[in-house]
Design a protein around this motif. Structure first.
Motif, short mmCIF file in Angstrom:
data_model
loop_
_atom_site.label_atom_id
_atom_site.label_comp_id
_atom_site.label_asym_id
_atom_site.label_seq_id
_atom_site.Cartn_x
_atom_site.Cartn_y
_atom_site.Cartn_z
N TYR A 186 4.74 -0.21 24.14
CA TYR A 186 4.54 0.76 23.03
C TYR A 186 3.63 0.18 21.99
CZ TYR A 186 8.58 3.45 24.83
OH TYR A 186 9.27 4.23 25.98
N PHE A 187 2.79 1.08 21.42
CA PHE A 187 1.91 0.56 20.29
C PHE A 187 2.19 1.28 19.33
CE2 PHE A 187 -0.47 -0.29 24.22
CZ PHE A 187 -1.35 -1.49 23.98
N SER A 188 2.40 0.60 18.03
CA SER A 188 2.57 1.13 16.75
C SER A 188 1.75 0.81 15.81
CB SER A 188 4.07 0.95 16.37
OG SER A 188 4.19 -0.38 16.31
N PRO A 189 1.50 1.57 14.47
CA PRO A 189 0.44 0.97 13.59
C PRO A 189 1.13 0.08 12.41
CG PRO A 189 1.73 3.28 13.13
CD PRO A 189 2.02 2.92 14.48
N PHE A 190 0.09 -0.66 12.20
CA PHE A 190 0.53 -1.58 10.97
C PHE A 190 0.53 -0.58 9.66
CE2 PHE A 190 -1.56 -3.58 7.20
CZ PHE A 190 -0.48 -4.52 6.95
N ARG A 191 1.61 -1.01 8.82
CA ARG A 191 1.70 -0.37 7.47
C ARG A 191 1.90 -1.27 6.49
NH1 ARG A 191 -0.40 3.91 9.39
NH2 ARG A 191 1.02 5.52 10.34
N PRO A 192 1.01 -1.43 5.50
CA PRO A 192 1.07 -2.51 4.43
C PRO A 192 2.51 -2.25 3.52
CG PRO A 192 -0.74 -0.98 3.76
CD PRO A 192 -0.08 -0.51 5.34
N GLY A 193 2.87 -3.24 2.68
CA GLY A 193 3.89 -3.13 1.71
C GLY A 193 4.94 -4.06 2.10
N SER A 194 5.42 -4.90 1.25
CA SER A 194 6.45 -5.92 1.57
C SER A 194 6.17 -7.01 2.53
CB SER A 194 7.73 -5.36 1.80
OG SER A 194 8.20 -4.37 0.68
N CYS A 195 4.82 -7.14 3.00
CA CYS A 195 4.42 -8.10 4.02
C CYS A 195 4.55 -9.40 3.67
CB CYS A 195 2.86 -8.07 4.02
SG CYS A 195 2.23 -6.64 5.05
N LEU A 196 4.83 -10.62 4.42
CA LEU A 196 5.40 -12.16 4.04
C LEU A 196 4.28 -12.63 3.43
CD1 LEU A 196 7.35 -13.98 4.71
CD2 LEU A 196 6.17 -14.66 6.87
N ASP A 197 2.97 -12.10 3.80
CA ASP A 197 1.70 -12.77 3.27
C ASP A 197 1.53 -11.36 2.22
OD1 ASP A 197 -0.75 -13.27 2.03
OD2 ASP A 197 -1.42 -13.95 4.01
N PRO A 198 1.32 -11.53 0.92
CA PRO A 198 0.95 -10.56 -0.08
C PRO A 198 -0.55 -9.96 0.36
CG PRO A 198 2.34 -12.29 -1.20
CD PRO A 198 1.99 -12.60 0.20
N SER A 199 -1.34 -10.81 0.71
CA SER A 199 -2.70 -10.32 0.86
C SER A 199 -2.79 -9.29 1.91
CB SER A 199 -3.64 -11.56 1.15
OG SER A 199 -3.22 -11.95 2.68
N TRP A 200 -1.97 -9.30 2.69
CA TRP A 200 -1.87 -8.22 3.83
C TRP A 200 -1.54 -6.85 3.23
CZ3 TRP A 200 -2.29 -8.03 9.36
CH2 TRP A 200 -2.89 -9.12 9.86
N ASN A 201 -0.66 -6.90 2.11
CA ASN A 201 -0.47 -5.66 1.51
C ASN A 201 -1.73 -4.92 0.88
OD1 ASN A 201 2.25 -5.73 1.59
ND2 ASN A 201 2.42 -7.08 0.07
N LEU A 202 -2.92 -5.61 0.85
CA LEU A 202 -4.10 -5.11 0.34
C LEU A 202 -4.91 -4.39 1.54
CD1 LEU A 202 -5.15 -7.83 -1.87
CD2 LEU A 202 -3.85 -5.91 -2.48
N LEU A 203 -4.53 -4.66 2.54
CA LEU A 203 -5.46 -4.30 4.09
C LEU A 203 -4.77 -2.65 4.22
CD1 LEU A 203 -4.94 -7.30 6.21
CD2 LEU A 203 -6.70 -6.54 4.99
N PRO A 204 -5.74 -1.91 4.67
CA PRO A 204 -5.50 -0.60 5.00
C PRO A 204 -4.56 -0.40 6.12
CG PRO A 204 -7.71 -0.96 5.80
CD PRO A 204 -7.09 -2.00 5.15
#
Length: 237
Positions: A186-204
């Motif tokens: 199964y493949f699913s999308p990445f969704r930013p928000g509350s990521c362990l590394d806050p910089s990932w929350n800036l990614l689309p």
């Protein structure tokens, strides 16, 4: 621990509750469960006592068919075998979500009917030679995948398609080598928000077309690839 009272997607074909156990031995920067991953945060987070969770589950037995034990990484919890046994004795089917990092624990669970899960999902995060990037060991992943393939337990592998990280054709080719042609992937999308590394929350977020493209390519390699979390019409089963 955390609790999602009802889920229609976490256990295929089963109405289930999801129990989230604290602590994890990986440090995936995109992880959205940081209160469960970090020991300091898990000790102060607003988690629900196990007894309270189990009382709630008992009350919902007429609604629920299954329990998903997730995390964090559940195999770090020493009480996991007893917890699986408890839920099975309550009449629930039990699904285990794991990162595949502790093949010794998985072997123990599979070896005993009383605490053998009815379904196992292993996260396939990256090609195995890149697991060091998240603090993991690709060899342990290989052992765990081989173990569930040899078992009679229903199982799946699942991959979050990450922006610029694991969705290239070469990445999927390498991951596909670990999967036989009968195991659902199964493949699913990445969704930013509350990521362990806050910089990932800036990614689309991963686009639907990226996820569908990854699944389509996996299918072209002969795999049983599916999508979750996007418009199913974009990618046929």
């Amino acid at each position: 621990m955390g609790l999602q009272k009802t889920s229609l997607i976490d256990y295929p074909g089963i109405v289930a509750a999801v129990v989230f156990l604290p602590l994890c031995n990986f440090r995936c920067p995109w992880c959205h469960n940081s209160p469960l991953v970090n020991r300091a945060e898990s000790e102060t987070a607003d988690l629900i006592p196990l007894d309270t969770v189990n009382t709630l589950l008992l009350k919902r037995r007429s609604v629920l068919e299954g329990i998903v034990i997730s995390g964090g990484e559940p195999t770090l919890t020493k009480e996991l075998p007893d917890l699986i046994s408890l839920y099975k004795n309550m009449g629930f089917k039990v699904k285990l979500d794991t990162n595949g990092s502790r093949s010794d624990i998985l072997e123990k669970l599979l070896s005993h009917k009383t605490y053998r899960p009815d379904y196992i999902a292993i996260d396939l995060k990256l090609p195995p030679n890149r697991y060091v990037e998240v603090g993991g060991d690709g060899n342990e992943l290989l052992k765990s995948i081989e173990m569930i393939k040899q078992s009679s337990v229903a199982h799946e592998l699942r991959t979050i398609v990450l922006p610029g990280t694991n969705g290239t054709t070469s990445d999927i080719q390498e991951m596909a080598l670990l999967i036989d042609d009968t195991t659902p992937w199964y493949f699913s999308p990445f969704r930013p928000g509350s990521c362990l590394d806050p910089s990932w929350n800036l990614l689309p977020p991963t686009s639907e077309s990226e996820v569908a493209r990854a699944a389509d390519y996996a299918r072209s390699l002969g795999k049983r690839a599916y999508v979750r979390g996007i418009n199913q019409n974009l990618s046929k089963h």
